[in-house]
Structures are given as C-alpha cells and as structure tokens.
Design a protein around this motif. Structure first.
Motif, PDB file in Angstrom:
ATOM      1  N   MET A   2       0.849  -1.171   0.000  1.00  0.00           N
ATOM      2  CA  MET A   2       0.000   0.000   0.000  1.00  0.00           C
ATOM      3  C   MET A   2       0.888   1.224   0.000  1.00  0.00           C
ATOM      4  N   ASN A   4      -4.591   2.301  -4.450  1.00  0.00           N
ATOM      5  CA  ASN A   4      -5.002   1.417  -3.365  1.00  0.00           C
ATOM      6  C   ASN A   4      -6.509   1.339  -3.223  1.00  0.00           C
ATOM      7  N   VAL A  10      -0.774  -9.407   2.118  1.00  0.00           N
ATOM      8  CA  VAL A  10      -0.118  -8.151   2.483  1.00  0.00           C
ATOM      9  C   VAL A  10      -0.465  -7.858   3.942  1.00  0.00           C
ATOM     10  N   LEU A  69       3.198  -3.415  11.717  1.00  0.00           N
ATOM     11  CA  LEU A  69       2.725  -4.388  10.750  1.00  0.00           C
ATOM     12  C   LEU A  69       2.517  -5.717  11.455  1.00  0.00           C
ATOM     13  N   THR A  84      10.340   1.409   2.319  1.00  0.00           N
ATOM     14  CA  THR A  84       9.878   0.143   1.765  1.00  0.00           C
ATOM     15  C   THR A  84      10.165  -0.971   2.756  1.00  0.00           C
ATOM     16  N   ARG A  88       5.535  -3.456   1.066  1.00  0.00           N
ATOM     17  CA  ARG A  88       4.736  -2.272   1.400  1.00  0.00           C
ATOM     18  C   ARG A  88       5.632  -1.058   1.247  1.00  0.00           C
TER      19      ARG A  88
END
Length: 141
Positions: A1, A16, A34, A50, A70, A98
């Motif tokens: 995203m 997105n 993801v 995350l 990233t 991501r």
C-alpha cells in the motif's frame, strides 16, 4: 500500500482504492498476503506497526530511498520426504512489499525497527524543526 502525504497526514493512494480495503475498513478487496498496518502520529514521530506473525526479524528488508520507506519480505522453503519408492517435495514461497512516502517532517536517517511477538514496529522520528515548540510568553514593551 502506498501512502502519500497531504497536509502532513498519510492517505492511501488512489491505486489502493482499487486494490485494497475501502476507506472505512471494508474487506471486499482485502489482500491477505499483504500485512495489515497501523499508523500512529505521535508528538515526536510516527509509529508503523505491521502484523506479521510467524516470521523472524531476519526475514524482513526495511529501506529508505528518496523519501520512500519500503518494507519487504521473501521466504522460500522446500521440504522433501522420502519413504522407499515414494518421494514427496513441497515448495513454499511467501513475499510481500509495502511502500510509504515519508512526509517532509520525518528524519529518515533515524528510523528504527523492532520485531517482537509477530509485530514489526517502526519508529519514524520527526525532524527537530517539525516538533511542537514550547509555549512562549511575549513581553509587551
């Protein structure tokens, strides 16, 4: 995203909207490969979390290039069982990537990452000039 900055806030990019959850958390287009991410805006910086259970810290690559953060991972495994004339081989490949555009207020050289209990947590400190200034009393002359 991908995340883009508008008025010092993070917003999902237009792309997105077509491939990810809708603005209100719907999951019609949700991609389970993801990891989900939480973004917190604190006084002294941002926190990204995350949800990536079952991994090790060495499974991740975190990099900043041209104000783009990233986070990625690629895991390959192969399992082989032999029993007499019977051979069974299983291959597994898991990956995700991501990317987030950093706002001008983030000091990209001081980003820190930790992995604990299935959560990859990144701390993105704000630049000194972006921190709130203390209240100042102005003397009237």
């Amino acid at each position: 995203m991908s995340i883009v900055k508008r008025n010092n806030l993070f917003f999902p990019s237009l792309i997105n909207d077509f491939i990810g959850p809708d603005w209100f958390g719907g999951t019609e287009k949700w991609n389970p490969s993801v990891p989900a991410v939480n973004i917190k805006d604190n006084t002294d910086g941002f926190e990204l979390e995350l949800a990536v259970p079952g991994m090790k810290k060495d499974d991740f690559t975190v990099e900043v290039d041209n104000d783009v953060l990233t986070i990625s991972s690629e895991i390959e495994s192969e399992k082989e069982e032999k029993d007499g004339n019977y051979t069974r081989r299983e291959f597994s490949f898991t990956s995700f990537k991501r990317a987030f555009t950093l706002p001008d207020t983030v000091d990209g050289s001081k980003i820190d990452a930790k992995y604990k209990d299935g959560i990859l947590k990144l701390t993105l400190p704000k630049k000194q000039e972006a921190l709130p200034k203390p209240k100042r009393l102005i003397k009237i002359g």
